[in-house]
Structures are given as structure tokens and as C-alpha cells.
Design a protein around this motif. Structure first.
Motif, PDB file in Angstrom:
ATOM      1  N   PHE B  82      31.635  45.339  43.033  1.00 44.90           N
ATOM      2  CA  PHE B  82      32.966  45.432  42.895  1.00 44.90           C
ATOM      3  C   PHE B  82      33.686  44.168  42.656  1.00 44.90           C
ATOM      4  N   PHE B  86      36.246  44.050  39.297  1.00 45.96           N
ATOM      5  CA  PHE B  86      37.771  44.090  39.487  1.00 45.96           C
ATOM      6  C   PHE B  86      38.222  42.771  39.022  1.00 45.96           C
ATOM      7  N   ASN B  87      37.319  41.639  38.959  1.00 40.34           N
ATOM      8  CA  ASN B  87      37.927  40.323  38.603  1.00 40.34           C
ATOM      9  C   ASN B  87      37.157  39.941  37.104  1.00 40.34           C
ATOM     10  N   ARG B 111      39.713  53.203  34.223  1.00 38.99           N
ATOM     11  CA  ARG B 111      40.021  53.443  35.521  1.00 38.99           C
ATOM     12  C   ARG B 111      41.766  53.173  35.695  1.00 38.99           C
ATOM     13  N   GLU B 112      42.205  51.922  35.092  1.00 41.39           N
ATOM     14  CA  GLU B 112      43.561  51.512  35.039  1.00 41.39           C
ATOM     15  C   GLU B 112      44.410  52.437  34.592  1.00 41.39           C
ATOM     16  N   CYS B 115      44.875  55.705  36.391  1.00 43.85           N
ATOM     17  CA  CYS B 115      45.513  55.551  37.491  1.00 43.85           C
ATOM     18  C   CYS B 115      47.111  55.268  36.955  1.00 43.85           C
ATOM     19  N   SER B 116      47.375  54.734  36.083  1.00 48.45           N
ATOM     20  CA  SER B 116      48.559  54.444  35.507  1.00 48.45           C
ATOM     21  C   SER B 116      49.441  55.871  34.860  1.00 48.45           C
ATOM     22  N   MET B 118      48.189  58.955  35.844  1.00 51.92           N
ATOM     23  CA  MET B 118      48.214  60.056  36.863  1.00 51.92           C
ATOM     24  C   MET B 118      48.460  59.435  38.142  1.00 51.92           C
ATOM     25  N   HIS B 119      49.531  59.867  38.759  1.00 51.68           N
ATOM     26  CA  HIS B 119      49.757  59.289  40.023  1.00 51.68           C
ATOM     27  C   HIS B 119      48.897  59.621  41.154  1.00 51.68           C
ATOM     28  N   GLU B 122      45.871  57.404  41.026  1.00 52.42           N
ATOM     29  CA  GLU B 122      46.113  56.285  41.723  1.00 52.42           C
ATOM     30  C   GLU B 122      46.028  56.600  43.460  1.00 52.42           C
ATOM     31  N   HIS B 123      46.629  57.729  43.540  1.00 48.41           N
ATOM     32  CA  HIS B 123      46.584  58.087  45.027  1.00 48.41           C
ATOM     33  C   HIS B 123      45.032  58.352  45.542  1.00 48.41           C
ATOM     34  N   ARG B 126      43.421  54.703  45.866  1.00 48.45           N
ATOM     35  CA  ARG B 126      43.993  54.003  46.943  1.00 48.45           C
ATOM     36  C   ARG B 126      43.247  54.692  48.257  1.00 48.45           C
ATOM     37  N   SER B 129      39.713  53.468  48.327  1.00 49.17           N
ATOM     38  CA  SER B 129      39.778  52.057  48.507  1.00 49.17           C
ATOM     39  C   SER B 129      39.901  51.665  50.323  1.00 49.17           C
TER      40      SER B 129
END
Lengths: 187, 187
Positions: B82, B86-87, B111-112, B115-116, B118-119, B122-123, B126, B129
Motif C-alpha cells: 500500500f 499510494f505513494n 480508484r481515485e 472515488c471522485s 461516486m461519493h 469514496e465512502h 474510507r 481504510s
């Protein structure tokens, strides 16, 4: 004290004045003196805390009275017993003040409300959680693999300010080494 | 194989058929044989992987050749390096197949994007995570505080299936004990 919170959010997502005021209205404030507890093991954990001023530690004390420090937190950091906060169970950690502290408090209900109402806040907390996950993974690798000397040097590089503000006994506890070992490493 | 992914999303958020088809269109599939590597240290890590079938381990091998197992992953779990994902840095972990494996692959860009757009996605991420963060925090406390016997019993309670599917040598490596110690604990 709200300026720091706004800057903190805006590192990830831009906010209008109205948006920020609305977000801020979901926080309460709390001040504690040095040595006071923000959370004690056994408490119900109602809040996640954003540190505006001061320094705290989150630790676990085992049945033999030995304290293991899980995390330090200072300005611009969040701290809580996250397991107890998210699962609404009793705290297993103590969180106490190494310095006098001012925090902004966000209840789980208000966090979920903000995330549900504002997509950009859900985005903010997802990103924060990802960063947190990565940091914990690094800590696990460090505990599994690194020597005391390597852990000391990693911490010194990552958070040099801690070495000025935190007593050496607590740094040693965080690193999982004795006070004597730490003195040898830092000499 | 998409049924498992849909059920996985819907544990947290309901989806229409159209929504799920749209989400699924952002994944690719991959099959690997036993012993093959999904990620090797030094690789660019393009994907987060949802395991549809099989069993993998994510591990770190130090300069002395000693392997530390960070995570097992099986059906309905996500696995990646991860930090590297992510980085967008090089992998420090190896992820290899203990059994033949089928995974669904999600790039960071996709993924981004999801998420951007579809709210609710993103939920979903979150919440995932947060769960992951709590699990890692428990593992840190366990490494700092618990005895080998306690760690063995925790794992047995949390993931009994691992003891049927994973060779004992690997369980011992995950727990940070020798094969002999594990035999004593499990007898």
C-alpha cells in the motif's frame, strides 16, 4: 485556533469560508493541563481529537503495569483510541498530556454527518486514513525487523521535534528500548 | 468472480446493477499459479488487488535474507504494497501465492476516479481504510505487548481458516516465533 484546522483540511481539499464555518460548527473545544488525561482506559470514546496546541501520548498499559507508547500527537495531528471510537467500545488506551493541550473534538456522529453531507470531507478523511494506514504499516515493519538503533534513527529523522519536547524515558518506551539503551544510542 | 466483489461493496453500500457494472469496468483480472509473485520488491506497484480465489502472503525480506510476513490475504480481502501503491514508489514487499490465485486489479488512477465520481465509493474506501487502520493498530499492540502464546491464540480465534490453509512455517513467521515454538503452542 480554527486557523490550524482550516489549513489542515486545505492541505487536501479547498474550502470556502461558509464550508469551513459549517465544518467547524461540528467541533467542540477542550483544554487540558499537563498530566491530565484526555482518554482513560475503560472510558467510552466519544471523540476524535485534532491537536491545536500541546503534546500528548497514547499508550497501552498491560496487566503487569508496563506501558507501551503507541503514538505521540502534537499540533496538526489527530489522536484518539480509534478502535474504541469507530467501534463505539470502551477505550483500551490511555491518552494523557505531556504538555498543556488544546484540542478540537469531533464526535463519530458529526464525522459521519459531515462525510455524508460533503463529498470533499469524505475524501479528506479517506486520504487521512490512507496516510495513517501506511504509517502504521511502516511501524510494524520497523518493529518486526529494525534494530533499536535503526528505530531511533528513523524517529529522529521523521520527528526531530519530539526529541526536544518529549522526556527521554518516553522516547525509550515508544522505541521499545530501555532508558540506558537510548542514552547509548543518542550519545 | 464479480459476484464476490459486489457482495463485498454491498456490505458497506448498496449499488444498482448499472453502478456495479460501471465500477467493475475499472478492474482488470489476473490469474497466478502457486508460488508465482503478484508483486516483487523493486516493482512499480500499479494495482490494489481484490482476492477472488486463493491465498497470498505479503512479506518483507531484510538484508540478511530473513522474511517477515506482514499480511496473509484470501478471498474477499485486498492486498498490495500500500505504501508503494499510494505513494507511487517502488515496492519494498514481496507478494506471492501460497495457492493458485485469481485477483481483480484496481489501478490508483481508477480508484481515485471512482472515488471522485461516486461519493458512495469514496465512502466505501474510507470505511475499509478505517477498518484496516484499526487492524494494524491491534497488530502493533500485539507485537509490543503479547506473548507468542497470546499472539497464536489471537490469530487462531480471528482467522481459524489460516491454520488449515497456510503451512506452519509461514504461520510461525507471521507470529514472529520459531517453527519449534509454534509446534509447542499448537500441541
Amino acid at each position: 485556533m480554527s486557523k490550524l484546522l482550516r489549513e489542515h483540511f486545505e492541505k487536501i481539499t479547498a474550502l470556502t469560508d461558509q464550508e469551513f464555518d459549517y465544518i467547524l460548527s461540528h467541533f467542540t473545544t477542550k483544554k487540558l493541563k499537563k498530566h491530565q488525561f484526555l482518554v482513560q482506559a475503560g472510558d467510552q470514546v466519544k471523540y476524535d481529537y485534532f491537536v491545536v496546541k500541546g503534546l500528548l501520548k497514547a499508550s497501552f498499559t498491560n496487566n503487569d503495569g508496563k506501558e507501551h507508547i503507541l503514538q505521540f500527537a502534537m499540533e496538526d495531528w489527530w489522536v484518539s483510541d480509534f478502535q474504541a471510537y469507530f467501534n463505539q467500545t470502551e477505550a483500551i488506551l490511555d491518552i494523557d498530556c505531556i504538555e498543556a493541550v488544546e484540542v478540537l473534538c469531533l464526535s463519530l456522529t458529526n464525522r459521519e454527518k459531515l462525510c455524508s453531507e460533503m463529498h470533499k470531507i469524505e475524501h479528506f478523511f479517506r486520504r487521512k486514513s490512507n496516510f495513517g494506514y501506511i504509517a502504521l504499516q511502516s511501524r510494524i515493519l520497523s518493529l518486526l525487523n529494525s534494530s533499536a538503533k535503526e528505530r531511533y534513527e528513523e524517529l529522529l529523522q521523521r520527528s526531530p521535534i519530539l526529541f526536544q519536547r518529549v522526556p527521554k524515558t518516553l522516547i525509550a518506551s515508544y522505541l521499545g528500548v530501555s532508558r540506558e539503551t537510548l542514552s547509548r544510542l543518542s550519545s
